[in-house]
Design a protein around this motif. Structure first.
Motif, mmCIF file in Angstrom:
data_model
loop_
_atom_site.group_PDB
_atom_site.id
_atom_site.type_symbol
_atom_site.label_atom_id
_atom_site.label_comp_id
_atom_site.label_asym_id
_atom_site.label_seq_id
_atom_site.Cartn_x
_atom_site.Cartn_y
_atom_site.Cartn_z
ATOM 1 N N TRP A 106 11.406 -46.445 -30.095
ATOM 2 C CA TRP A 106 12.506 -46.629 -31.230
ATOM 3 C C TRP A 106 12.346 -47.629 -32.002
ATOM 4 O O TRP A 106 11.527 -48.720 -31.923
ATOM 5 C CB TRP A 106 14.026 -47.044 -30.518
ATOM 6 C CG TRP A 106 14.344 -46.079 -29.480
ATOM 7 C CD1 TRP A 106 14.313 -45.964 -27.962
ATOM 8 C CD2 TRP A 106 15.180 -44.970 -30.006
ATOM 9 N NE1 TRP A 106 14.877 -44.812 -27.706
ATOM 10 C CE2 TRP A 106 15.734 -44.004 -28.667
ATOM 11 C CE3 TRP A 106 15.941 -44.618 -31.126
ATOM 12 C CZ2 TRP A 106 16.472 -42.903 -28.780
ATOM 13 C CZ3 TRP A 106 16.693 -43.468 -31.060
ATOM 14 C CH2 TRP A 106 17.128 -42.588 -30.122
ATOM 15 N N GLN B 294 14.123 -49.350 -36.004
ATOM 16 C CA GLN B 294 15.323 -49.338 -36.546
ATOM 17 C C GLN B 294 15.366 -48.882 -37.952
ATOM 18 O O GLN B 294 14.225 -49.204 -38.695
ATOM 19 C CB GLN B 294 16.064 -50.638 -36.815
ATOM 20 C CG GLN B 294 17.396 -50.865 -37.481
ATOM 21 C CD GLN B 294 18.031 -52.164 -37.021
ATOM 22 O OE1 GLN B 294 17.325 -52.972 -36.663
ATOM 23 N NE2 GLN B 294 19.409 -52.070 -37.028
ATOM 24 N N ASP C 96 17.994 -58.660 -28.427
ATOM 25 C CA ASP C 96 18.298 -57.243 -27.912
ATOM 26 C C ASP C 96 18.320 -56.897 -26.558
ATOM 27 O O ASP C 96 19.058 -56.000 -26.239
ATOM 28 C CB ASP C 96 17.428 -56.248 -28.746
ATOM 29 C CG ASP C 96 17.834 -56.351 -30.280
ATOM 30 O OD1 ASP C 96 18.825 -56.664 -30.894
ATOM 31 O OD2 ASP C 96 17.053 -55.891 -31.011
ATOM 32 N N LEU D 141 14.525 -50.123 -27.682
ATOM 33 C CA LEU D 141 16.363 -49.972 -28.232
ATOM 34 C C LEU D 141 17.127 -51.004 -27.761
ATOM 35 O O LEU D 141 16.798 -51.450 -26.566
ATOM 36 C CB LEU D 141 16.843 -48.585 -27.700
ATOM 37 C CG LEU D 141 18.220 -48.186 -28.193
ATOM 38 C CD1 LEU D 141 18.332 -47.923 -29.741
ATOM 39 C CD2 LEU D 141 18.729 -47.168 -27.479
ATOM 40 N N ARG E 298 17.625 -39.671 -33.616
ATOM 41 C CA ARG E 298 18.583 -40.718 -34.468
ATOM 42 C C ARG E 298 19.579 -41.336 -33.492
ATOM 43 O O ARG E 298 20.373 -40.453 -32.537
ATOM 44 C CB ARG E 298 19.198 -40.343 -35.464
ATOM 45 C CG ARG E 298 17.975 -40.346 -36.867
ATOM 46 C CD ARG E 298 17.382 -39.097 -36.842
ATOM 47 N NE ARG E 298 16.092 -39.205 -38.030
ATOM 48 C CZ ARG E 298 16.491 -38.547 -39.179
ATOM 49 N NH1 ARG E 298 17.556 -38.111 -39.453
ATOM 50 N NH2 ARG E 298 15.576 -38.714 -39.998
ATOM 51 N N ARG F 143 24.283 -52.554 -33.659
ATOM 52 C CA ARG F 143 22.890 -52.823 -34.077
ATOM 53 C C ARG F 143 22.426 -51.799 -35.126
ATOM 54 O O ARG F 143 21.016 -51.593 -35.343
ATOM 55 C CB ARG F 143 22.089 -53.085 -32.949
ATOM 56 C CG ARG F 143 21.921 -54.235 -32.337
ATOM 57 C CD ARG F 143 21.546 -55.412 -33.241
ATOM 58 N NE ARG F 143 20.391 -55.599 -32.936
ATOM 59 C CZ ARG F 143 19.286 -55.250 -33.947
ATOM 60 N NH1 ARG F 143 19.745 -55.268 -35.194
ATOM 61 N NH2 ARG F 143 18.067 -55.716 -33.734
ATOM 62 N N TRP G 45 18.928 -46.145 -35.544
ATOM 63 C CA TRP G 45 17.675 -46.235 -34.820
ATOM 64 C C TRP G 45 17.229 -44.814 -34.799
ATOM 65 O O TRP G 45 17.934 -43.851 -34.819
ATOM 66 C CB TRP G 45 17.703 -46.826 -33.480
ATOM 67 C CG TRP G 45 18.191 -48.256 -33.626
ATOM 68 C CD1 TRP G 45 19.345 -48.877 -33.949
ATOM 69 C CD2 TRP G 45 17.307 -49.354 -33.316
ATOM 70 N NE1 TRP G 45 19.259 -50.145 -33.798
ATOM 71 C CE2 TRP G 45 18.075 -50.787 -33.450
ATOM 72 C CE3 TRP G 45 15.875 -49.538 -32.910
ATOM 73 C CZ2 TRP G 45 17.257 -51.774 -33.490
ATOM 74 C CZ3 TRP G 45 15.638 -50.643 -32.755
ATOM 75 C CH2 TRP G 45 15.898 -51.963 -33.068
ATOM 76 N N GLU G 46 15.822 -44.855 -34.900
ATOM 77 C CA GLU G 46 15.161 -43.391 -34.610
ATOM 78 C C GLU G 46 13.810 -43.503 -33.578
ATOM 79 O O GLU G 46 13.264 -44.762 -33.453
ATOM 80 C CB GLU G 46 14.794 -43.115 -36.104
ATOM 81 C CG GLU G 46 13.633 -41.813 -35.839
ATOM 82 C CD GLU G 46 13.262 -41.468 -37.449
ATOM 83 O OE1 GLU G 46 13.792 -40.646 -38.152
ATOM 84 O OE2 GLU G 46 12.323 -42.049 -37.872
ATOM 85 N N SER G 47 13.601 -42.469 -32.877
ATOM 86 C CA SER G 47 12.608 -42.417 -32.023
ATOM 87 C C SER G 47 11.835 -41.024 -32.146
ATOM 88 O O SER G 47 12.459 -40.230 -32.442
ATOM 89 C CB SER G 47 12.920 -42.684 -30.546
ATOM 90 O OG SER G 47 11.800 -42.281 -29.713
#
Length: 842
Positions: A111, A113, A165, A717, A735, A741, A744-746
């Motif tokens: 992940w 951001q 986090d 994440l 996403r 927060r 996010w994307e992975s």
């Protein structure tokens, strides 16, 4: 379930009877909203008894209740009450330990951001609860977000960074440096005003905030306790005080042990400047004073009709104490009180204008003192005060008269400050520098409050409800935020639609056509990439849920389906709507569809699950063993619409995800090893072995039939609520919109495709046996290749646990007794060929 509903109905009737015997003008609903012993239905009944005959007004707490109601609907237990897990810290640490060992790119997720890294152009970043200043370095500032963690600045607020986090709770109510030792910092976890996260007690850092540890005042989520404010002794960092929902606590050994000094709920506490033995604490109606370090207390001020009290003191005259009260009737301004003798006596200085409402001149009534109430005094002028509610006000004469100092709308002849102010603090290094913590982030004044500037660069704390991405453009995503509207990501981030942002869609036929929404189903449409908007839902005579669901047809971008009390359909992008269902029973909270002209539609409200296969002409109520809790999200297999998955709300262990392969006639529970947290969103990955991703209150998980169970998919994440997941199929990305927060994307799960599919380069002549294996497994290769073959053994979350050279045209034995039980992938690879095989070790 029937017994549960009966109990809730009975309780609701009882509370309604009690409400009508009270003064209906009193905000009993605020007290009930904060009472953890009541069911959600009881809280709703109390709220409705107050608001049913009143028109909605801004700044009166209506939205804050609805926001809290939405949050709690997904998190109630069998008894109808907010039900939180006991082992949040243990669960999270266990999962993070597993993920931290992952060395490969993939199974655990990767992940990153997407932002926003600071505010979108034209709006804030997200809510901040508290601020404190390094005792010796004026450039070091630390702030806390209610669901986004701790953020530090080393350059006076020009930019911010976070390293929290991985905390078990990234909600922060208060934060304090030890004045005599800047390496020591104490944190009160949770959310003092909005309940967006829950407290795990008091944390402590002994290295300036690089690492954090629990203290002796620790809570588990199930206790539903709250930590509010902190004080640290000015010369002894081991002496620390905490105000909580269970009383006023003191530690004399740096937080190892704590003693409750006074029972009760106290939201604010202050030292007398220069005399840390004198402590002022505030309950909802009183100011109480201790002159012996908290060993005993004397009530010094009782305020009639008060809802909440904030205290402020000044080193300019240590005998001056101010108390700000919000009233119990409507949350408006109840009065400002002044003491000139260290709290022995107080005088009411003013009870008007209304400092806590929306009006620029204070002429309105009411407010939301229970949610936003702040007070500070100048360190060099004992008569200079600032009050924060929805807006900011200032007094130059000890509270006798007031002027507006910051207004929630820009361009009104008054300096702009974002609405809803939770703390105001003077910088301890500069008597002209003031900081305000708001629902938009932090604002700073360098001229004693005459002008304000937002200081939110790199502050990534957006509380996102939903998102909608372009199907073809990777960096075009529209997102809906709490408190800060709808914001569009392209090459940068831009604020495009006001209000609280909810569900979003970008058209798959033209990326400049997009849809955004506000609460209760107020849907807007833009044809020019978000520059101009028009409302398209005003012809629908029903109101929707707080987050109203609506979707676009997969093939025809003119067709939208929206869920209110009923399902509504438009075939012309919202110009006209047709009702295609007829039922009652609650607001629809999720909807999914597939097929030509969305012929197959599934939707759900709090109590029922519905399905149509003919575009809405006929509907079926789906029954079956679907466990407890409401359906939060629905995923339909596009290739086979009889295959459907639903995910569930609440803390019902083992009742998280259900699957049907026959259109809802029968259901299979596939919750497997998912931890006991609400599952908020589910998506089905096409062209996989029934690949599923779910977003929960504790991260993302992946499932497919190859695995047969769920694996954590949350490497890097944050520990944050995942509100919505969406696949970007063109780029093999997933996403996540998070509540605290940002976005996010992975990369997707690397083994998501069917591992048994053959290709021209696959090692086809491979035998692996026995499978399942226990102590030993054999690998036979009879492949016509001459290069060496390497075996990489990967566990289900992506850790490479072994690498071995394999002999071709031979039987290779592998000792598997040293590996923990579980699912593994045996990856065989040469210079020209490869094979991936699933192996179970028992």
């Amino acid at each position: 379930m029937k017994l549960l509903k009966s109990a809730i109905i009975a309780s609701t009737v009882m509370i309604l009877l009690s409400i009508v015997t009270k003064d209906i003008t009193a905000q009993q609903w605020v007290t009930d909203m904060q009472d953890t012993s009541l069911t959600l239905a009881q809280k709703q009944a109390s709220f409705n008894a107050y608001w049913d005959n009143r028109e909605y007004e801004k700044g009166k707490g209506f939205k804050q209740f609805k926001r809290k109601e939405y949050f709690q609907q997904n998190r109630i237990g069998e008894n109808g009450k907010l039900d939180l897990p006991q082992n949040r810290i243990t669960d999270y640490r266990r999962i993070q330990k597993e993920i931290s060992t992952a060395k490969s790119i993939g199974v655990a997720g990767q992940w990153v951001q997407l932002g926003p890294f600071g505010p979108s152009n034209g709006i804030g970043s997200g809510r901040i609860n508290c601020v404190d200043f390094h005792p010796t370095n004026s450039n070091k500032i630390i702030i806390g977000a209610p669901s986004g963690g701790i953020w530090r600045s080393d350059n006076g607020g020009t930019s911010w960074t976070t390293n929290t986090d991985d905390l078990a709770s990234i909600g922060i109510s208060d934060i304090k440096y030890a004045p005599s030792d800047a390496s020591i910092i104490y944190v009160a976890t949770g959310d003092i005003d909005g309940d967006d996260t829950y407290s795990i007690g008091i944390l402590k850092s002994t290295d300036g905030g690089n690492t954090w540890n629990t203290t002796g005042l620790s809570y588990n989520y199930q206790q539903k306790r709250k930590a509010y404010r902190l004080l640290v002794h000015p010369t002894n960092p081991d002496i620390v005080y905490a105000s909580t929902s269970l009383g006023f606590y003191k530690s004399t050994d740096g937080g190892i042990t704590w003693t409750r000094k006074k029972l009760g709920t106290y939201k604010d506490i202050e030292f007398k400047p220069g005399d840390p033995n004198t402590i002022y604490i505030a309950s909802s109606t009183r100011v109480i004073v201790s002159t012996n370090g908290g060993d005993s207390f004397t009530n010094k001020l009782s305020i009639s009709g008060s809802r909440r009290v904030e205290i402020a003191v000044t080193p300019n005259d240590p005998n001056y104490v101010y108390a700000l009260s919000g009233n119990n009737t409507d949350g408006g301004f109840n009065g400002i009180y002044q003491s000139t003798d260290a709290g022995s006596n107080f005088t009411l200085k003013a009870s008007s204008p209304n400092l806590l409402g929306w009006s620029k001149n204070g002429s309105d009534a009411g407010g939301q003192a229970w949610y936003d109430l702040a007070l500070t005094v100048s360190p060099t002028n004992k008569n200079k005060l600032f009050v924060g509610g929805v807006n900011m006000w200032t007094s130059n004469n000890g509270g006798s008269s007031w002027n507006i100092a910051g207004y929630w709308i820009a361009g009104q002849g008054v300096p702009y400050t974002h609405a809803d102010i939770h703390m105001i603090r003077y910088n301890t290094h500069n008597s002209s520098e003031i900081w305000a913590c708001t629902d938009g982030g932090v604002s700073k004044s360098t001229d004693n409050g005459s002008n304000w500037n937002e200081k939110n660069n790199q502050l990534a704390i957006a509380q996102m409800y939903r998102m909608g991405g372009s199907k073809t453009i990777a960096n075009k995503i529209l997102t809906g935020w709490q408190d800060n509207g709808s914001n569009l990501m392209t090459s940068n981030w831009n604020f495009v639609l006001g209000g609280d942002g909810m569900e979003c869609i970008i058209s798959h036929s033209s990326s400049n056509t997009m849809y955004g929404s506000l609460y209760y189903g107020n849907i807007r449409r833009s044809y020019d990439g978000g520059n101009n908007w028009s409302e398209i839902s005003n012809s629908i005579p029903e109101t929707g849920a707080w987050v109203t669901p609506y979707i676009m047809d997969d093939n025809n971008a003119n067709i939208l389906i929206a869920g209110y009390d009923n399902v509504w359909k438009t075939v012309n992008k919202g110009n006209n709507w047709t009702k295609i269902s007829s039922w009652s029973g609650g607001k629809l909270n999720t909807i999914a569809a597939t097929g030509n002209n969305t012929s197959t539609i599934w939707t759900a409200n709090n109590y029922s699950l519905y399905k149509t296969t003919d575009g809405g002409t006929n509907w079926t109520t789906i029954s079956g063993n679907l466990g407890s809790g409401q359906v939060n999200s629905i995923a339909i297999n596009k290739a086979n619409p009889n295959k459907v998955w639903v995910c569930k709300s609440g803390f019902y262990d083992g009742q998280k995800v259900y699957q049907t392969i026959d259109g809802g006639a029968t259901w299979t529970n596939i919750s497997g090893s998912l931890p006991n947290y609400p599952v908020n969103t589910i998506v089905n990955a096409p062209n996989t072995a029934n690949g599923l991703y779910v977003g929960t209150d504790m991260g993302v998980y992946y499932y497919d039939t190859n695995l047969g169970d769920w694996v954590p998919f949350m490497k890097d994440l944050p520990n944050v609520i995942v509100s919505e997941l969406e696949l970007f199929e063109t780029g093999d990305k997933i996403r996540a919109a998070t509540y605290g927060r940002g976005l996010w994307e992975s990369v997707t799960y690397p083994f998501a495709t069917n591992i048994n599919n053959s290709t021209n380069n696959k090692l086809n002549k491979v035998k692996i046996y026995p499978n399942p294996a226990k102590d030993i497994i054999y690998i036979e290769l009879n492949q016509n290749i001459n290069t060496a073959i390497k075996l990489t053994i990967i566990n289900s979350i992506g850790s490479i646990i072994d690498e071995i050279t394999i002999l071709n045209n031979d039987v290779n034995s592998i000792n598997t007794s040293k590996y923990p039980k579980g699912i593994y992938f045996f990856k065989l690879i040469s210079d020209t060929h490869y094979s991936i095989n699933k192996v179970i070790i028992q």
